[in-house]
Design a protein around this motif. Structure first.
Motif, short mmCIF file in Angstrom:
data_model
loop_
_atom_site.label_atom_id
_atom_site.label_comp_id
_atom_site.label_asym_id
_atom_site.label_seq_id
_atom_site.Cartn_x
_atom_site.Cartn_y
_atom_site.Cartn_z
N TRP A 152 62.25 41.18 40.92
CA TRP A 152 61.45 42.31 41.44
C TRP A 152 61.82 42.54 42.89
O TRP A 152 62.17 41.61 43.59
N GLN A 153 61.71 43.79 43.32
CA GLN A 153 61.90 44.12 44.73
C GLN A 153 60.94 45.24 45.09
O GLN A 153 60.78 46.20 44.34
N GLY A 154 60.29 45.09 46.25
CA GLY A 154 59.35 46.11 46.68
C GLY A 154 58.72 45.74 48.00
O GLY A 154 59.23 44.91 48.73
N VAL A 155 57.60 46.37 48.31
CA VAL A 155 56.87 46.11 49.55
C VAL A 155 55.54 45.46 49.22
O VAL A 155 55.08 45.50 48.07
N SER A 156 54.91 44.88 50.23
CA SER A 156 53.68 44.12 49.99
C SER A 156 52.57 44.97 49.38
O SER A 156 51.80 44.48 48.54
N SER A 157 52.49 46.24 49.75
CA SER A 157 51.42 47.09 49.24
C SER A 157 51.54 47.36 47.74
O SER A 157 50.57 47.77 47.11
N GLU A 158 52.72 47.11 47.17
CA GLU A 158 52.93 47.34 45.74
C GLU A 158 52.58 46.13 44.89
O GLU A 158 52.50 46.24 43.66
N ILE A 159 52.39 44.98 45.53
CA ILE A 159 52.19 43.75 44.76
C ILE A 159 50.88 43.76 43.99
O ILE A 159 50.82 43.34 42.82
N MET A 160 49.82 44.25 44.62
CA MET A 160 48.51 44.24 43.97
C MET A 160 48.51 44.97 42.63
O MET A 160 47.81 44.58 41.70
N ASN A 161 49.29 46.04 42.55
CA ASN A 161 49.30 46.86 41.33
C ASN A 161 50.53 46.61 40.47
O ASN A 161 50.76 47.36 39.51
#
Length: 258
Positions: free
Chosen positions: A218-227
């Motif tokens: 997975w790759q993304g930003v912290s704000s995307e982790i919750m969802n």
């Protein structure tokens, strides 16, 4: 910017990194996360040249690090700063001498210029006044700040941090995170942080790469982790029952009883 393209690494036939392709961005704190044995440390060691990839490319602003000669790699490493898990300071050198060490080794500055640059770096990490102390005379958090000052002494374009919060209390860890984040933005470095610290992930995770069993899961930003719907990621991030409950409260808020 550092680009990784189809990176593989094997040890005696055992595939540790499996077709990893990703980008680490300038001016951002890029975090590599994953459970022990996932391959994140091996990935970082390939990035800095401690390991040679089995195949694939590592491009530093378009320059293929894998294909460089030994001499070219030596010159390339002068553009890199490194913060080790244990801080790795020299016990017999003062704080100032520790920060001056890379300048003594790799710069053509005069002694006066090297001292000024080292003091400027200590000022940046709020350690002016501690320059004559030895590592054994300062706290663990201060030692990590000395390590950061030393790592930026040569004004690197790329900064690598291996578990920078290891052994620190939560409050001091936040200080180190904020310092790394602000320095990254100030100097527009490509900063890569190998970490287990979930406070770091949620606090400064501007570009997060999650490694699972040797591949990029997975790759993304912290704000995307919750969802996120990636079960392997959420099982890793929200490992405890308390964190699972916190995530459930954020993603599925219950109406207040009237």
């Amino acid at each position: 910017m550092i680009e990784v393209k189809h990176l593989y690494k094997e040890f005696d036939g055992l595939k540790v990194l499996k077709d990893i392709s990703t980008t680490f961005e300038d001016g951002k704190t890029n975090l590599i996360i994953g459970q022990s044995g996932s391959g994140k440390t091996v990935l970082m060691k390939n990035l800095v040249g401690l390991f040679e990839p089995t195949s694939g490319q590592i491009l530093y602003d378009g320059r293929d690090f894998v294909q460089m000669s030994k001499q070219e790699k030596v010159r390339m490493r002068r553009e890199m700063g490194m913060i080790f898990q244990s801080a790795a300071l020299f016990d017999s050198l003062t704080v100032l001498e520790n920060v001056m060490f890379p300048l003594d080794m790799f710069s053509s500055m005069t002694l006066r210029e090297r001292k000024k640059r080292a003091m400027d770096c200590l000022d940046r990490v709020n350690l002016v006044g501690a320059e004559e102390k030895f590592p054994g005379e300062i706290s663990g958090g201060m030692q990590k700040r000395v390590a950061i000052a030393r790592a930026i002494a040569l004004n690197p374009k790329y900064l690598f941090c291996d578990e920078p919060n290891s052994g620190l209390d939560p409050k001091t860890s936040l200080v180190i995170d904020d310092l790394l984040h602000s320095i990254t933005q100030e100097f527009q470095m490509t900063t890569i942080i190998n970490t287990h610290d979930m406070n770091s992930v949620m606090g400064i995770g501007e570009n997060i790469i999650f490694i699972y069993e040797g591949h990029k899961e997975w790759q993304g930003v912290s704000s995307e982790i919750m969802n996120s719907t990636n079960k392997r990621l959420t099982d890793f991030i929200f490992a405890s029952d308390l964190l699972k409950e916190m995530r459930a409260a954020v993603t599925n808020p219950q109406p207040l009883n009237k």
